[in-house]
Write an enzyme that holds these catalytic residues in place. Structure first.
Site, PDB file in Angstrom:
ATOM      1  N   CYS A   1    -124.821 -40.631  38.939  1.00  0.00           N
ATOM      2  CA  CYS A   1    -126.704 -40.657  39.695  1.00  0.00           C
ATOM      3  C   CYS A   1    -125.972 -40.505  41.198  1.00  0.00           C
ATOM      4  CB  CYS A   1    -126.989 -41.930  39.096  1.00  0.00           C
ATOM      5  SG  CYS A   1    -129.232 -42.016  39.539  1.00  0.00           S
TER       6      CYS A   1
ATOM      7  N   GLU B   1    -123.856 -45.414  31.219  1.00  0.00           N
ATOM      8  CA  GLU B   1    -124.042 -46.295  31.050  1.00  0.00           C
ATOM      9  C   GLU B   1    -125.155 -47.587  30.663  1.00  0.00           C
ATOM     10  OE1 GLU B   1    -123.513 -45.535  33.980  1.00  0.00           O
ATOM     11  OE2 GLU B   1    -125.749 -47.000  35.128  1.00  0.00           O
TER      12      GLU B   1
ATOM     13  N   HIS C   1    -126.967 -41.664  33.259  1.00  0.00           N
ATOM     14  CA  HIS C   1    -126.307 -42.972  33.355  1.00  0.00           C
ATOM     15  C   HIS C   1    -125.868 -42.979  32.142  1.00  0.00           C
ATOM     16  CE1 HIS C   1    -127.933 -44.025  37.216  1.00  0.00           C
ATOM     17  NE2 HIS C   1    -129.117 -43.608  36.478  1.00  0.00           N
TER      18      HIS C   1
END
Lengths: 200, 252
Positions: free
Chosen positions: A72, A182, A180
């Protein structure tokens, strides 16, 4: 800088035996085998914090010398300039960071919101970090700005909103993603797993 | 292209997921961690947790729940309920929340939205608006779980918090919440057209057509529902398949 815990949790999930440290200590960064550089929030503040904590040199060194994953704003900071706050980035990669237009519309005439938030398809080229990830798999995005690299050969993936924009770049030991991983369920965890096993 | 999101919402009190009708008459729906895991497996795009605990003594429970969910579920987690100050935002983010939803405190102190967004970024600040119709094309903002009228016009309030730095709006129609007769589509359309930031429609989902209407007629960027998922009427995957059949872009 947003939620570092999420990145930490996801890395623990894909690399249960690795030592994973969330740190702002330049020495720890310099001694790490791999570095993940997440960023969330606003680019000017992220750049300011990086310098306030004396991390610029350690990050530059890591980005030149070992597997390095920007996420990001951690991707955006690798470039020379961002329109967000009109600030300079680290300048490791040539190019700039620009904002999505306001007043964008989809094919049906519905207004497209900024930030671009949610699950979008990622169209990728060949790279070890995409191993085992389906073409056009969806990843979770939340951002209002995106990168425009000068060198098109760095581009590893694009997405559409509504125009095509770059959402992943790579150069040597560097890889950066706008989305993202994650927070992108199995596809995201797979990318992180590929990163922890990557030997560029 | 970007998919419309389906967000199951878990109202949590005393460590359990519950669901009421128009904010009252609570019914037990199970263990939050187990439910979160199930929705994740079904393909939920995001999960919302609303801490409806009345007593501040029990505030620690939600942190422990979020911590547990965050180690197992790798999709965005939004947590709201009882957020009063920037410190609450920080604690929830540290527990593993990706976004924090602010409702009553935003009305009492709009600066909180600006401070929290400035500190942690707009992407993690959701402002929840509970709106009740007070006239044709007019909705008023309510706080304290729908008990207190504020005199604020919902559209003006939504614009104001967007300007203060909110990254997203969670819009609940109090007239529809728990009624199972569909979203307030006029309210949803009015707010989403007035804003640049995404709007999550909430309140009133009773069947899958309501989700389709929320996106197609209401113009919502995401749809939130609770009871249709909690009590086994539909799975998240069924909801997504139904939306896909109606030409809505979803993540399957």
């Amino acid at each position: 800088m947003g939620n570092l815990r999420s990145v930490e949790q996801a890395l623990r999930n894909v690399a249960p035996d690795a030592e994973i440290v969330v740190t702002d200590d330049p020495e720890v960064i310099t001694s790490a085998k791999r570095v993940v550089f997440p960023g969330q929030g606003a680019m000017p503040e992220c750049m300011r914090e990086l310098d306030a904590r004396g991390l610029r040199d350690a990050v530059l060194l890591a980005a030149r010398s070992r597997p390095f994953l920007g996420i990001c704003i951690g991707l955006q900071m690798l470039f020379e300039h961002s329109a967000e706050g009109d600030v300079a980035g680290l300048g490791i990669l040539h190019g700039k960071v620009v904002r999505f237009d306001s007043n964008m519309h989809d094919a049906l005439g519905n207004k497209l919101k900024v930030p671009h938030m949610g699950w979008n398809q990622v169209h990728h080229v060949q790279h070890p970090l995409w191993d085992g990830i389906e073409q056009d798999a969806r990843f979770y995005f939340v951002h209002s700005y995106y990168v425009q690299p000068q060198d098109a050969s760095l581009v590893q993936a694009t997405s559409k909103y509504p125009q095509s924009f770059v959402c992943a770049v790579a150069k040597d030991n560097l890889f950066g993603v706008q989305f993202h991983p994650e927070k992108s369920h199995t596809a995201g965890l797979k990318l992180l797993q590929n990163f922890v096993q990557w030997n560029p | 292209m970007l998919a419309k999101r389906i967000i199951p919402c878990l109202d949590v009190t005393a460590g359990r997921v519950v669901k009421g009708v128009s904010f009252v008459e609570l019914r037990d729906a199970g263990d939050p961690v187990e439910i979160a895991r199930r929705y994740n497996e079904q393909g939920a795009d995001e999960l919302a947790f609303l801490d409806i605990t009345a007593s501040s003594d029990d505030r620690g429970i939600i942190y422990r729940i979020i911590e547990q969910v965050a180690t197992q579920v790798f999709i965005p987690l939004t947590v709201g309920g009882g957020v009063r100050e920037v410190g609450d935002v920080r604690n929830l983010l540290n527990a593993g929340a990706d976004k924090v939803s602010i409702n009553t405190a935003a009305v009492l102190n709009p600066q909180l939205v600006a401070d929290a967004a400035g500190r942690y970024g707009s992407q993690c600040i959701v402002v929840a608006i509970d709106a009740k119709q007070t006239g044709p094309d007019r909705w008023e903002v309510f706080t304290h779980g729908g008990r207190n009228a504020t005199g604020l016009d919902a559209v003006e309030w939504a614009r104001k918090i967007q300007d203060l730095g909110a990254g997203e709006i969670l819009l609940t129609s109090m007239d529809r919440d728990g009624q199972k007769n569909g979203f307030d589509l006029v309210l949803t359309r009015t707010i989403t057209d007035a804003l640049e930031i995404p709007v999550i429609a909430s309140g009133g989902v009773g069947n899958l057509q309501h989700l389709v209407d929320g996106v197609k007629k209401g113009g919502a960027d995401a749809v939130l529902a609770a009871s249709i998922f909690h009590f086994g009427e539909y799975t998240v995957r069924q909801a997504k398949q139904f939306m896909a059949q109606h030409d809505i872009e979803v993540r399957l």
